[in-house]
Scaffold this motif. Sequence first.
Motif, short mmCIF file in Angstrom:
data_model
loop_
_atom_site.label_atom_id
_atom_site.label_comp_id
_atom_site.label_asym_id
_atom_site.label_seq_id
_atom_site.Cartn_x
_atom_site.Cartn_y
_atom_site.Cartn_z
N ALA A 1 0.83 -1.20 0.00
CA ALA A 1 0.00 0.00 0.00
C ALA A 1 0.87 1.26 0.00
O ALA A 1 0.61 2.21 -0.76
CB ALA A 1 -0.92 -0.01 1.22
N ARG A 2 1.90 1.29 0.82
CA ARG A 2 2.77 2.46 0.88
C ARG A 2 3.49 2.69 -0.45
O ARG A 2 3.56 3.83 -0.95
CB ARG A 2 3.81 2.31 1.98
CG ARG A 2 3.32 2.54 3.39
CD ARG A 2 4.49 2.47 4.37
NE ARG A 2 5.45 3.55 4.16
CZ ARG A 2 6.69 3.57 4.68
NH1 ARG A 2 7.11 2.56 5.43
NH2 ARG A 2 7.49 4.59 4.45
N ALA A 3 4.03 1.61 -1.02
CA ALA A 3 4.78 1.75 -2.28
C ALA A 3 3.87 2.19 -3.41
O ALA A 3 4.24 3.03 -4.23
CB ALA A 3 5.46 0.44 -2.62
N ALA A 4 2.68 1.63 -3.49
CA ALA A 4 1.74 2.00 -4.55
C ALA A 4 1.40 3.48 -4.47
O ALA A 4 1.28 4.17 -5.50
CB ALA A 4 0.48 1.15 -4.45
N GLN A 5 1.25 4.00 -3.26
CA GLN A 5 0.84 5.38 -3.09
C GLN A 5 1.94 6.39 -3.44
O GLN A 5 1.67 7.57 -3.58
CB GLN A 5 0.35 5.59 -1.66
CG GLN A 5 -0.97 4.89 -1.40
CD GLN A 5 -1.29 4.68 0.07
OE1 GLN A 5 -0.62 5.25 0.95
NE2 GLN A 5 -2.29 3.85 0.36
N THR A 6 3.18 5.92 -3.60
CA THR A 6 4.26 6.82 -4.04
C THR A 6 4.15 7.17 -5.52
O THR A 6 4.79 8.11 -5.98
CB THR A 6 5.64 6.19 -3.81
OG1 THR A 6 5.79 5.05 -4.68
CG2 THR A 6 5.83 5.77 -2.37
N GLY A 7 3.38 6.38 -6.27
CA GLY A 7 3.32 6.55 -7.73
C GLY A 7 4.33 5.72 -8.48
O GLY A 7 4.37 5.75 -9.72
#
Length: 464
Positions: free
Chosen positions: A285-291
């Motif tokens: 979730a964190r990595a995806a939200q970085t773009g």
Amino acid sequence: MKHLSLFAEHALLPTGWARDVLLSWNDHGLLTDVSVQTSCPTGTPRTAGPLLPGMPNLHSHAFQRAFGGLTEYRSATQDSFWSWRSLMYRFAAAITPEQLEAIATGLYVEMLEAGYTSVCEFHYVHHDRDGRPYADDAVLSMCLLRAAARAGIGMTLLPVLYQTSGLGATPPNEGQRRFIRSTDNMLDLLQRLKPLCEAQGARLGLAPHSLRAVPPDSLREALMGLHSIDADAPVHIHIAEQTGEVDACIAWSGQRPVEWLLNHTHVDARWCLVHATHMSAAESARAAQTGAVAGLCPSTEANLGDGIFDAHTWLESGGHWGLGSDSHASVNAAEEMMLLEYSQRLATRQRNVLVTEEQTSVATAMTLAAVNGGAQACGRKVAGLVVGQQADAIVLDAQHPLLRNLPSPEAMLSTHVFASHRQSALSQVWVAGQLQVESGRHVLHDNASNGLIAARQQLLENTQ
């Protein structure tokens, strides 16, 4: 005759399928107009079937095509990525610049014939066979640039920073002697390569190989140096590919690999997290939200026994993804899509997993997602059939036995991905408005294949 336009009865645009589409582009191969529900002007070529956006290949180690098929023998009590790597090191230790260029040219022609129109080359064999730099430190990078130019494929060159053999700054081993560069030396190489890439229309980025190969201080310094050269340059890194890597990272830092990267580095949309197979739900979730883009290589990940990417968690968090052929166990864009979808079916025990609310056809949804994510990872204007992007396109053969008389272009694309030989239905491939593949065959097919064959044979003789 040089054409600056192309007409298709059906074309897959970023918004979905459209009828009676006229593409126009300029002398630089950039699309200047995409008209729908229009007529075909006199003299404009018509496609033989549905028109698709060109597919970027976001992860390639070109030299590894030379030992394709040669690792399928039990060489350890329990084979894994780590036992496979020993054969890879043997080929990396033996290859010459001439062989690398021949292999890459043959591979890039294969890619074009298989539906890839751009490639991100994750390039880590830098030095001579004894580990010493060549007189021209960029010689192997130039081999790859020439191979891409000759084949006519778009290029994002990613020189690899590689300094250690394991987490905690473990010294490199003998098999890695051709890979090693200091951070300053890598930044000097990027400065040398930047104008050469720009002259060719290629993009230059940086690939810190992995957390195990680049210590924290070097990673920070390399990213700062890259930012001063090109603040928007793509950054690719292998991460969380094997469970052994995850375990080692926890033992070293108390954190999982993606967790460590997010806590210590500014990850954003420039980044491609190659493989990212073993993430926790929180990491995903964190990595995806970085773009950042997840760089998925299904045929290589299956070949190496890496594991299955958790697409559900990634997509729930709005993550982008693209496809690569990595070690080139398979060189086929549609086959990578099929394998990715099938891996998700096996993991979830469901069918038609990677659809979207907008696109209920799996093949259509996956094509649009992979083109968009792949273009982002390339750092080039190859994000589909839309004004301002490059005129990269693929034409399906509507007369293929399994595509003929199907009721819609969606059905044709679906059949291409899930029921044909996944290459036999390709008719044409265009790159920057230039026709590179006609009737499924590149003009350099024979010469490029012969060069690859000869280089492979030489390497086999020298690695016995």
